[in-house]
Design a protein around this motif. Structure first.
Motif: not given
Length: 354
Positions: A283-304
């Motif tokens: 359950d914790l790993l699932s939550k962590r990966m969800r946050i990682c996907r949100e970080i991925g979206q942020y990186k995409k939007e800011h060309n990181m």
């Protein structure tokens, strides 16, 4: 997967472990017979000795070949022990059968070569003899299973797997890294296949043989194959990892052989707790990966870039130190977070490429 197997019955004073012992190499007839008699006097039932000993580099002692096979036959006749040696070619198989060798084993370099394994398997077709297969030099479970399958498909039903450790550039304590998780996984997949531990080749030093034998028993291994020489310091090959029959008898006398079949209510309750913790971890790993996907979206939007090396290094350093405080090996914690980071990067790349 399944192998078509028959029970492997080797003489032993105890159900577990059965022990195969003898020198790394059959050097002289006198050395073979002296060692064999000493082992027989200690109650050993199964004798091993290398007849063909190809070395990493040419120029060293590479075994006596066919000349030594009558010595093993004499061991069998005079002590009653079963005798076993390593084969690496069809010609080796032919000669061992000619001289009445009881058990054959296949070494790590040979088991890593499917062509060599198939040639040996073809030579064994129609023969009824126990065959033991050592793990390949590299930590490749599928290659090990493939080697076992080739021998089994040739009609050999009495088989065992020998765990002798895996070669590694990073040599610290052991000659060959144990990587216990591989034989454990092999046992999970083929539970009816006997597992034999080779502490001599894992340890590479005689002082490591006793603890490695105990580890093997703790993990439920069925047997041990140990290098034992009447005068180890004068051995022509692998002198540092051989013990005298007296020392071997002392090591075996101290072994604690645990019962792998007894299950109590107490341990079931503890296992239930582990299952609950594992569910929480998922359950914790699932939550962590969800946050990682949100970080991925942020990186995409800011060309990181996805990989932020400094952040990755911080995670490994911090968690490794934290693991040590919690009583865990830093290398274990590092490997866990390397796997978590690999999956995090994979998921972020998916987001960026959408």
């Amino acid at each position: 997967m399944e192998l078509e197997l028959q029970p492997l019955s080797l003489p032993s004073d105890n159900k577990r472990p059965f022990v195969i012992a003898g020198p790394c190499s059959a050097e002289t007839e006198e050395q073979v017979m002296t060692t064999a008699r000493q082992l027989a006097d200690k109650g050993c039932h199964n004798f091993r000795a290398g007849v063909w000993k190809p070395r990493t580099k040419p120029g060293g002692f590479e075994g006596n070949g066919e000349k030594a096979l009558p010595w093993l036959k004499r061991v069998k006749e005079e002590t009653g022990m079963l005798v076993t040696t390593e084969v690496a070619t069809p010609k080796h198989v032919e000669l061992c059968l000619k001289y009445g060798i009881d058990i054959l084993w296949i070494g790590a370099r040979t088991s890593a070569n499917p062509f060599a394994m198939q040639a040996i398997a073809d030579a064994l077709r129609g023969v009824d003899i126990p065959v033991f297969v050592k793990n390949p030099v590299s930590p490749d479970l599928e290659l090990w299973i493939g080697a076992l399958e080739r021998i089994n498909q040739a009609g050999i039903k009495r088989m065992a797997a020998i765990h002798r450790g895996f070669s590694s550039v990073d040599k610290k304590i052991y000659r060959n890294m144990p990587m216990w998780q591989l034989p454990i996984e092999l046992h999970r997949r083929i539970p009816e296949l006997p597992l034999i531990c080779d502490p001599s080749h894992i340890g590479g030093r005689r002082e490591l043989i006793a603890p490695l034998c105990q580890q093997a028993m703790d993990m439920g291994f069925d047997g041990l194959i140990v290098e034992s020489h009447c005068d180890p310091d004068k051995a022509w090959s692998d002198a540092k990892q051989q013990v005298t029959p007296d020392v071997l008898d002392y090591i075996l006398g101290l072994l604690v052989v645990r019962d792998e079949t007894v299950t109590t209510e107490g341990i079931n309750q503890l296992r239930k707790q582990i299952d609950e913790i594992d569910n929480d971890l998922m359950d914790l790993l699932s939550k962590r990966m969800r946050i990682c996907r949100e970080i991925g979206q942020y990186k995409k939007e800011h060309n990181m870039t996805v990989l932020q090396a400094q952040r990755y290094s911080e995670i490994l350093e911090k968690r490794g130190a934290q693991g040590a405080i919690c009583g865990m090996e830093p290398s274990f914690v590092k490997s866990v977070f390397e796997s978590i980071h690999e999956e995090s990067v994979r998921q972020q790349i998916e987001i960026i490429n959408q």
